[in-house]
Design an enzyme around this catalytic site. Structure first.
Site, mmCIF file in Angstrom:
data_model
loop_
_atom_site.group_PDB
_atom_site.id
_atom_site.type_symbol
_atom_site.label_atom_id
_atom_site.label_comp_id
_atom_site.label_asym_id
_atom_site.label_seq_id
_atom_site.Cartn_x
_atom_site.Cartn_y
_atom_site.Cartn_z
ATOM 1 N N PHE A 126 0.871 -1.433 0.279
ATOM 2 C CA PHE A 126 -0.020 0.010 0.110
ATOM 3 C C PHE A 126 0.974 0.962 -0.295
ATOM 4 O O PHE A 126 2.048 0.956 0.622
ATOM 5 C CB PHE A 126 -1.166 0.430 0.356
ATOM 6 C CG PHE A 126 -2.023 1.547 1.192
ATOM 7 C CD1 PHE A 126 -2.869 1.486 0.486
ATOM 8 C CD2 PHE A 126 -1.804 2.315 2.204
ATOM 9 C CE1 PHE A 126 -3.312 2.350 0.216
ATOM 10 C CE2 PHE A 126 -2.870 2.543 2.565
ATOM 11 C CZ PHE A 126 -3.186 3.523 1.444
ATOM 12 N N ASP A 127 0.168 2.591 -0.715
ATOM 13 C CA ASP A 127 1.348 3.794 -0.140
ATOM 14 C C ASP A 127 1.662 4.267 0.149
ATOM 15 O O ASP A 127 3.275 4.499 0.514
ATOM 16 C CB ASP A 127 0.657 4.439 -1.842
ATOM 17 C CG ASP A 127 -0.831 4.884 -0.885
ATOM 18 O OD1 ASP A 127 -0.953 4.494 0.162
ATOM 19 O OD2 ASP A 127 -1.611 6.239 -1.294
ATOM 20 N N ASP A 217 -0.744 -6.988 6.383
ATOM 21 C CA ASP A 217 -1.619 -5.385 6.609
ATOM 22 C C ASP A 217 -2.671 -5.699 6.226
ATOM 23 O O ASP A 217 -3.299 -5.548 5.217
ATOM 24 C CB ASP A 217 -0.102 -4.560 5.636
ATOM 25 C CG ASP A 217 -1.230 -2.856 5.193
ATOM 26 O OD1 ASP A 217 -1.855 -2.410 6.786
ATOM 27 O OD2 ASP A 217 -0.723 -2.495 3.974
HETATM 28 C C1 LIG Z 1 -5.084 2.546 5.020
HETATM 29 C C2 LIG Z 1 -4.016 1.485 4.637
HETATM 30 C C3 LIG Z 1 -2.854 1.850 5.265
HETATM 31 C C4 LIG Z 1 -2.326 3.476 6.199
HETATM 32 O O1 LIG Z 1 -3.520 3.374 6.649
HETATM 33 P P1 LIG Z 1 -4.209 4.510 7.525
HETATM 34 O O2 LIG Z 1 -4.838 4.882 8.255
HETATM 35 O O3 LIG Z 1 -4.610 5.241 6.405
HETATM 36 O O4 LIG Z 1 -2.674 5.371 8.045
HETATM 37 C C5 LIG Z 1 -2.129 0.432 5.199
HETATM 38 N N1 LIG Z 1 -2.416 -0.839 4.785
HETATM 39 C C6 LIG Z 1 -3.271 -0.891 3.546
HETATM 40 C C7 LIG Z 1 -3.787 -1.435 3.033
HETATM 41 C C8 LIG Z 1 -4.396 0.421 3.931
HETATM 42 O O5 LIG Z 1 -5.431 0.552 3.183
#
Ligand SMILES: *Cc1c(COP(=O)(O)O)cnc(C)c1O
Length: 461
Positions: A126-127, A217
């Site tokens: 994820f970014d 994640d």
């Molecule tokens: C949203 C997300 C994140 C980061 O989380 P935030 O709450 O936006 O900081 C990390 N990994 C994945 C897969 C996400 O969808």
């Protein structure tokens, strides 16, 4: 409407008005925003599909729980309530809250690095995860399955790892240089696509063979678990809760943005299975970054709402409706010929703007251009998930080319009705019908990191 979609297992008891501003005003507002919808004010947006992160509606149980927050700095009762829920869902021993997903990432990711230049491998980072890997001086490599690129072709688990590629990366970089394997569930960047239990088991096997840690994640682990129930026959009679538990059993660490399947507006989680040394290191790191380990940047009331939300998100009636909302929007678009990642995933419809606008080069950001047109057409805000988001190669500075130029129509949880989604489909179909006339973009200002959030543009002539 065909009655083949699940019913919402709830009714509305509180409303928030929304308003569509006129076309002339939308033109002006988008220009002021530098042709970057992130910079629009939400009051100028009619239907906001920018993200499903923290944008959902809480239940009356969650609002009730909020009143019971224990705001003690250390050892809050609310922390222990949350800890017990997370232990129950994951089976893990060590639980720490974080203010959101990236808060969890900034604590854990550097703690996994033994020397500079180590590698993380993911089905797709994820970014923010990629950003934290790179900020920590490590390298983020992706090994998504090839099917994830075949937008129009059905595959039940497009979120999977390409296991051969995964093992090739481990062999070519040597196991002692791999910091961890990150299993992103669902795989957000390729379309909120699920990862099968079969694939997760195989990842664990490879990780065991080379002695590498597995990190989930899992912002959308509940949606992923429901997909496994629907699409993997072995699990059709298992509860989503049991499927989630088995999923966690194959990993060592769980990081979560609770703004997704935690059904809260803010929150994150770190859970560690049994590595006490790692826990201790994270406990040390979390204090200066997020806060004392029993609140991690959250108020006691936030932890209460999260403890309730985590359980609600495992409700199968809720998940059936959730996935059908996304499917409904996807079905309407497909009927009109709009190319989308098929089948639809858990939290969004991903429109393939590379297929839709082949006349716009990747470094003029076709999906950003379509996103802007969608706002102009009907006040709907979506988000680019393509070459703009991917950014430049940190070494060469060259614009990286995404496998697909997606525009993501992200559905907030328990927020919009099918009528809203019908409107979104109609609006996008109008844009689709004049797709040949859409023009690319060039930068006015380019932000050096996570550039999609703050950069500004001018449309090409
Ligand atoms: C949203 C997300 C994140 C980061 O989380 P935030 O709450 O936006 O900081 C990390 N990994 C994945 C897969 C996400 O969808």
């Amino acid at each position: 409407m065909k009655n083949t979609y699940a019913m919402p297992p709830y009714k509305i008891k509180m409303i928030e008005p929304i308003r569509l501003i006129g076309k002339e005003e939308r033109i002006l507002r988008l220009k002021e925003a530098g042709y970057n919808p992130f910079k629009l004010r939400s009051e100028d947006v009619f239907i906001d599909l920018l993200t499903d992160s923290g944008t959902g509606a809480m239940s009356h149980f969650q609002w009730g729980a909020l009143m019971q927050g224990d705001e003690s700095y250390a050892g809050s009762t609310s922390y222990y309530r949350l800890e017990s829920v997370v232990k129950n869902i994951t089976g893990y021993q060590y639980i720490m809250p974080a203010h959101q997903g990236r808060g969890a990432e900034q604590v854990v990711i550097p703690a996994l690095l033994k020397h500079p230049g180590m590698i993380f491998i993911s089905n797709t980072h994820f970014d923010t995860t990629r950003a934290h890997v790179e900020i920590a001086g490590a390298i983020a490599l992706d090994a998504p399955t090839k099917e994830s690129c075949e937008t129009l072709k059905f595959h039940p688990f497009k979120g999977n790892f390409d296991l051969i590629k995964l093992e090739d990366i481990i062999k070519s970089y040597k196991k002692e240089n791999i910091a961890g394997i990150i299993v992103t569930i669902t795989n957000n960047s390729v379309g909120g696509q699920p990862v099968s239990m079969e694939n997760i088991r195989a990842v664990r096997k490879i990780a065991n063979h080379y002695g590498i840690k597995v990190i989930i994640d899992g912002a959308r682990y509940a949606e992923n678990s429901y997909f496994i129930k629907l699409r993997e026959t072995e699990f059709s009679n298992k509860s989503v809760r049991d499927i989630a538990k088995e999923t966690f059993s194959y990993a060592d660490i769980f990081l979560m943005s609770a703004k997704k399947d935690g059904l809260v507006n803010i929150g994150g989680l770190i859970a560690i299975r049994d590595d006490f040394e790692l826990f201790r290191q994270c406990q040390t790191r979390i204090v200066p970054m997020e806060g004392f380990p029993t609140y991690g940047g959250l108020a006691g009331r936030d932890m209460e709402a999260l403890a309730v939300g985590l359980d609600e998100a495992l409700s199968e009636d809720y998940l059936a409706y959730r996935l059908d909302e996304v499917k409904f929007l996807g079905d309407r678009l497909r009927e009109a010929g709009v190319p989308i990642q098929y089948p639809t995933g858990g939290h969004a419809v991903f429109v393939d703007c590379g297929l839709m606008c082949p006349h716009i080069p990747y470094d003029e950001f076709p999906a950003q251009a379509v996103t802007n047109e969608l706002y102009l057409e009907g006040g709907v805000r979506a988000v680019e998930i393509g070459s703009l988001l991917l950014g430049r190669d940190p070494q060469s500075g060259i614009n990286r080319k995404a496998d697909q130029e997606f525009m993501r129509l992200t559905i907030p949880r328990r927020t919009y009705t099918f009528q809203h989604l019908e409107y979104v489909a109609e609006t996008l179909i109008k844009v689709y019908q004049r797709r040949d006339k859409i023009k690319g973009l060039k930068f006015d200002y380019e932000s050096p990191i996570l550039r999609h959030f703050t950069s500004t543009f001018t449309p090409k002539n």
